[in-house]
Write a protein that holds these residues in place. Structure first.
Motif, mmCIF file in Angstrom:
data_model
loop_
_atom_site.group_PDB
_atom_site.id
_atom_site.type_symbol
_atom_site.label_atom_id
_atom_site.label_comp_id
_atom_site.label_asym_id
_atom_site.label_seq_id
_atom_site.Cartn_x
_atom_site.Cartn_y
_atom_site.Cartn_z
ATOM 1 N N TYR A 65 0.833 -1.017 0.249
ATOM 2 C CA TYR A 65 0.086 -0.263 -0.003
ATOM 3 C C TYR A 65 1.392 1.178 -0.178
ATOM 4 C CZ TYR A 65 -4.241 -1.690 0.564
ATOM 5 O OH TYR A 65 -5.616 -2.984 0.532
ATOM 6 N N ARG A 66 2.210 1.176 -0.250
ATOM 7 C CA ARG A 66 2.956 2.409 -0.142
ATOM 8 C C ARG A 66 2.924 2.970 -1.592
ATOM 9 N NH1 ARG A 66 8.164 1.914 -2.616
ATOM 10 N NH2 ARG A 66 7.700 -0.329 -3.730
ATOM 11 N N ASP A 67 2.411 2.356 -2.383
ATOM 12 C CA ASP A 67 2.323 2.984 -3.099
ATOM 13 C C ASP A 67 1.043 3.157 -3.913
ATOM 14 O OD1 ASP A 67 4.874 2.118 -4.631
ATOM 15 O OD2 ASP A 67 3.998 0.029 -4.954
ATOM 16 N N TRP A 68 -0.247 3.757 -2.632
ATOM 17 C CA TRP A 68 -1.046 3.736 -2.819
ATOM 18 C C TRP A 68 -1.387 5.447 -2.395
ATOM 19 C CZ3 TRP A 68 -5.820 0.473 -4.445
ATOM 20 C CH2 TRP A 68 -5.085 -0.887 -4.955
ATOM 21 N N HIS A 69 -0.496 5.793 -1.513
ATOM 22 C CA HIS A 69 -0.648 6.999 -1.107
ATOM 23 C C HIS A 69 0.832 7.773 -1.070
ATOM 24 C CE1 HIS A 69 0.840 4.972 2.532
ATOM 25 N NE2 HIS A 69 -0.205 4.672 2.880
ATOM 26 N N ILE A 70 0.889 9.347 -0.623
ATOM 27 C CA ILE A 70 2.252 9.585 -0.406
ATOM 28 C C ILE A 70 3.073 9.509 0.776
ATOM 29 C CG2 ILE A 70 2.559 12.148 -0.007
ATOM 30 C CD1 ILE A 70 0.751 12.022 -2.531
ATOM 31 N N PRO A 71 2.461 9.196 1.847
ATOM 32 C CA PRO A 71 3.866 8.699 2.872
ATOM 33 C C PRO A 71 3.914 6.970 2.525
ATOM 34 C CG PRO A 71 0.987 9.477 3.976
ATOM 35 C CD PRO A 71 0.920 8.858 2.193
ATOM 36 N N LEU A 72 5.081 6.910 3.161
ATOM 37 C CA LEU A 72 5.859 6.112 3.115
ATOM 38 C C LEU A 72 5.035 4.997 4.371
ATOM 39 C CD1 LEU A 72 7.404 3.269 2.173
ATOM 40 C CD2 LEU A 72 9.616 4.445 4.252
ATOM 41 N N GLY A 73 5.016 5.678 5.481
ATOM 42 C CA GLY A 73 4.958 4.479 6.738
ATOM 43 C C GLY A 73 2.696 4.268 7.174
ATOM 44 N N ARG A 74 2.290 3.722 7.682
ATOM 45 C CA ARG A 74 0.360 3.397 7.733
ATOM 46 C C ARG A 74 1.082 2.346 8.445
ATOM 47 N NH1 ARG A 74 -2.863 0.687 4.610
ATOM 48 N NH2 ARG A 74 -3.046 2.506 3.927
ATOM 49 N N ARG A 75 -0.725 3.272 9.080
ATOM 50 C CA ARG A 75 -0.801 2.727 10.828
ATOM 51 C C ARG A 75 -1.701 1.716 10.195
ATOM 52 N NH1 ARG A 75 -3.892 5.585 13.909
ATOM 53 N NH2 ARG A 75 -4.834 6.920 12.769
ATOM 54 N N PHE A 76 -2.279 0.697 11.188
ATOM 55 C CA PHE A 76 -3.025 -0.473 11.233
ATOM 56 C C PHE A 76 -4.728 -0.022 10.952
ATOM 57 C CE2 PHE A 76 -2.953 -5.440 12.201
ATOM 58 C CZ PHE A 76 -3.876 -5.552 10.918
#
Ligand SMILES: Cc1ncc(COP(=O)(O)O)c(C=O)c1O
Length: 493
Positions: free
Chosen positions: A357-368
């Protein structure tokens, strides 16, 4: 004294909270939150703090030594609560709701507890796969176009906000229109985007961030219901093309922020399809209504859209932040946003069998984030969610009927769902005063907009705990304050 303290510090080998302490304090916090919901109704909805007041109450420097948790919670009560505007009060009718529920809060707590950073499938498969599954569920239960499902060409992803979704959509539209050249070379000033004069300000922000430039965002005129006029969109696109510009993106709104207007997506969609222009549909607040089959008409034409977003953090009982963003062609989005440095390479990604999902939005990191949405959907069940959404619409419609039946007031526009735009017939000054008085009273909180240049009050029903008695009381208070203002207007100075 300093010496004694530093000796004591030197003896300590850990400053962490122990699991036992966490258990104890955690239970106290859960109790505090439950109590908060039981008493929030009686608190002034809009905070009465003056600018700078909370900051002044707080120490000007950070504590050198750790403090007791009980002391911190006392400060939450005494220093923080007075500076809180109670979005979760059942008397909150301002803006659009940002509602919440206990299952959501518990899901959020679990997400924090697990502390997963789900940038790649490999960094926590469950974080990715639960999200994919839950977003696919929503395609089904909201009757969204099948192309938005991960089993087809598209898929959904949770973003922080609708603003981020619209930015991603615009970037993908920009890249598709330039065959990915603007990602390589930058924008050449010819790209143009379109939305209505009533679109949310996040579209203007997106145009600025995406490098199109504010002047290359066309704000299309609206009709008497504040919905985009598709024939004007078509004409503006054609003018731009004749002038050598490149239309790349249209954002239609389902439920505008000002007045809940619904743009004619079928007509806009056909124009975009014919022109090969990316269509994004922003249904930030109103999208949730599509849980109920009887409100699904708001999504007519959505099968013509390239992307779509709505915010469970507005009206679907899921605490901020949680925006669901869908695309019909995930490849276009991924090709726009993907960058793969060596340190993120891994077997699962290379296999092509997983979503990163890092390729689906601006930030690299993502919460659960999907945990809280999953908890909400499972706790309420689709029928439970529908029940509460219907109830909010019913309450707003009841309020609209009271406005209609009172000769002193008028509806500014028809209320399709849970937002009522109305005003006192006495003109801008009395409406503004009325709103200020109501908000200062603490009894309720509502906000305003301008429609056709006229000051208009907005009453938005969507807080989780709002019941009939709260809306009745709001209407009573509105009439009381209006009567008192009418009296002071008529009486000699
Ligand atoms: C139609 C619409 N779009 C976008 C937004 C921005 O939402 P977010 O805070 O999720 O970016 C709002 C906020 O109210 C909205 O009403």
């Amino acid at each position: 004294m300093r010496g004694v303290e530093s000796n004591r510090m030197a003896e300590k080998t850990s400053f962490h909270m122990t699991p036992d302490e966490f258990r104890r304090h955690g239970k106290a916090v859960v109790d505090w939150i439950a109590d908060y919901y039981e008493r929030v109704e009686s608190m002034p909805v809009l905070s009465r703090a003056k600018p700078g007041q909370v900051r002044e109450w707080l120490p000007s420097s950070a504590p050198a030594q750790g403090e007791l948790f009980e002391v911190m919670m006392k400060d939450v009560e005494n220093l923080i609560l007075p500076g809180v505007t109670h979005w979760q009060s059942p008397n909150f009718f301002a803006y659009f709701p940002c509602n919440n529920s206990f299952p959501s809060v518990l899901g959020e707590l679990l997400s924090a507890g697990l502390g997963v950073q789900g940038m790649l499938w490999a960094t926590s498969p469950a974080c990715t796969e639960l999200e994919t599954r839950v977003l696919d569920w929503l395609v089904d239960v909201m009757g969204l176009p099948a192309a938005f499902s991960s089993s087809q060409t598209g898929g959904g992803v949770i973003q922080d906000t609708a603003s981020s979704s619209s930015l991603c959509a615009l970037l993908a539209g920009r890249e598709r229109a330039t065959r990915y050249a603007s990602n390589q070379l930058g924008c050449d000033g010819r790209l143009v985007a379109y939305t209505s004069t009533q679109a949310h300000s996040s579209i203007e922000k997106a145009a600025k961030i995406a490098g199109l430039g504010r002047e290359n965002l066309r704000l299309i005129e609206v009709d008497e219901r504040f919905a985009m006029r598709p024939e004007v969109l078509e004409a503006r696109m054609s003018e731009d093309r004749k002038a050598g510009r490149v239309p790349c993106f249209v954002c239609a709104t389902v439920g505008t922020t000002s007045s809940n207007a619904i743009d004619p997506v079928p007509a806009i969609g056909r124009i975009c399809r014919d022109a090969g222009v990316w269509l994004h549909v922003d249904a930030a607040m109103s999208g949730t209504a599509a849980l109920c089959p009887e409100f699904r008409y708001i999504h007519d034409g959505l099968e013509l859209a390239d992307s779509y977003c709505f915010n469970p953090h507005k009206w679907m009982f899921t605490n901020f932040d949680c925006d669901c963003f869908y695309v019909a062609d995930r490849k276009a989005l991924i090709d726009t946003l993907s960058v793969l440095p060596e340190y993120l390479r891994n077997q699962a990604t290379e296999s092509g069998a997983v979503i990163d999902y890092r390729d689906w939005h601006i930030p690299l990191g993502r919460r659960f984030r999907s945990l809280k949405l999953w908890f909400v959907i499972r706790h309420y069940g689709v029928e439970g969610l529908r029940y509460h959404v219907r109830r909010h619409v019913e309450l707003a419609q009841r309020f609209a009927s009271w406005v209609r039946d009172d000769a002193r007031f008028e509806l500014a526009v028809p209320a399709p769902l849970n937002l009522v735009c109305f005003r006192h017939r006495g003109g801008d000054a009395i409406n503004q005063k009325l709103m200020e008085r109501l908000n200062q009273s603490g009894d309720l909180y509502l906000t305003h907009t301008r429609l056709d240049g006229r000051f208009t009050l907005r009453l938005s029903v969507g807080q989780t705990q709002t019941e009939g008695r709260h809306v009745e009381r709001a209407w009573r208070r509105i009439r009381e304050e209006a009567a008192s203002l009418e009296g002071s207007r008529d009486s000699p100075a």
